[in-house]
Design an enzyme around this catalytic site. Structure first.
Site, PDB file in Angstrom:
ATOM      1  N   GLU A   1      -2.181  -1.878  -3.318  1.00 11.14           N
ATOM      2  CA  GLU A   1      -3.119  -0.501  -3.201  1.00 11.14           C
ATOM      3  C   GLU A   1      -3.051   0.541  -3.335  1.00 11.14           C
ATOM      4  OE1 GLU A   1      -4.765  -4.272  -0.110  1.00 11.14           O
ATOM      5  OE2 GLU A   1      -2.973  -2.312   0.786  1.00 11.14           O
TER       6      GLU A   1
ATOM      7  N   HIS B   1      -8.350  -8.356   5.083  1.00 15.11           N
ATOM      8  CA  HIS B   1      -7.892  -7.571   5.937  1.00 15.11           C
ATOM      9  C   HIS B   1      -8.159  -7.696   7.575  1.00 15.11           C
ATOM     10  CE1 HIS B   1      -7.134  -2.959   7.513  1.00 15.11           C
ATOM     11  NE2 HIS B   1      -8.098  -3.308   8.397  1.00 15.11           N
TER      12      HIS B   1
ATOM     13  N   HIS C   1       0.960  -0.979   0.018  1.00 17.42           N
ATOM     14  CA  HIS C   1      -0.060  -0.234   0.141  1.00 17.42           C
ATOM     15  C   HIS C   1       0.899   0.995   0.319  1.00 17.42           C
ATOM     16  CE1 HIS C   1      -3.908   2.784   1.728  1.00 17.42           C
ATOM     17  NE2 HIS C   1      -3.089   2.876   0.867  1.00 17.42           N
TER      18      HIS C   1
END
Length: 243
Positions: free
Chosen positions: A72, A193, A45
């Site tokens: 991400e 997640h 990310h």
């Protein structure tokens, strides 16, 4: 039942490196070990504040990964530009707030449809497969279809954070229903997640789930067992759920 893939998020290797401003531990080395242990892809990310993964990491990983990169990123012009320059195999569009410790919820695709649709189109035209990180909600799933994204990633945070077994089962039902609905609309369904060695099995058992993206729990286990074993153990649990 079909198999299931594991994408390993290596952000927190960079978090540890950046805590002291050193050159180690290197996320590039972590990616190599994760791939060797069975990861089908590496997730990173690149946040707007660069709190863990840096631009340098993205560039080097793009050149060195043996599997595939899942980048991400927020839906901003800067990030879309970086993706178009780097050309990862996958981009996952996520919501982002500077004050959050980690991504707190799914992307509100229906509330910013044209913006997400435009970004999805640009990335797709560049040959990048786009995924949208969303809650297991029909409105958001329908919006993802309208955007033209071939993949979604269902947010499993509420399931992972549930404080009672009853609450967790309720969240699992929502994810199962969302995965089924999304698959019926032609979407390829990933999830992730907050997944750990203790809660991943029920999610991995859902037949529509193509890939799980997991990072924090694997890195936590790696501190004691080593990264290669930590990745292999998670992969084994996931595959066991499909038997």
């Amino acid at each position: 039942m079909s198999s299931i893939l594991l994408g390993v998020n290596i952000d927190h290797v960079a978090t540890l490196r950046n805590a002291r401003g050193t050159k180690y531990p290197d996320p590039v080395h972590a990616a190599e070990i994760a791939e060797r242990a069975g990861a089908a892809g590496i997730t990173i990310h690149l946040r707007e504040d660069r709190r863990h993964i840096k631009d340098r990491d993205v560039r080097i990983l793009r050149e060195t990964l043996q599997t595939r990169m899942n980048l991400e990123m927020a839906v901003t012009d800067e990030m879309v530009g970086i993706a178009l320059e780097t050309k990862p195999e996958f981009v996952c569009l996520v919501p982002e707030k500077r004050e959050e410790l980690t991504t707190e919820g799914g992307l509100n695709v229906s509330g910013q449809l044209e913006k997400v649709k435009a970004a999805t189109q640009k990335l797709t035209e560049a040959g990048i497969k786009v995924s949208l990180f969303i809650d297991a909600d029909k409105e958001q799933i329908d919006a993802a279809v309208e955007c033209g994204a071939p993949f979604i990633e269902l947010h499993t945070g509420a399931y992972a954070d549930a404080e009672t077994e009853e609450a967790q089962q309720d969240e699992l039902k929502k994810i199962a229903a969302g995965a089924s609905y999304a698959a019926s609309k032609g979407l390829i369904v990933n999830a992730g997640h907050g997944l750990t060695y203790h809660n991943v099995e029920a999610i991995a058992a859902l037949p529509e789930i193509y890939e799980l993206n997991i990072g924090h729990s694997i890195m936590g286990r790696a501190m004691f067992d080593g990264l290669e074993k930590a990745v292999a153990d998670m992969h084994r649990i996931m595959l066991g759920a499909r038997k």
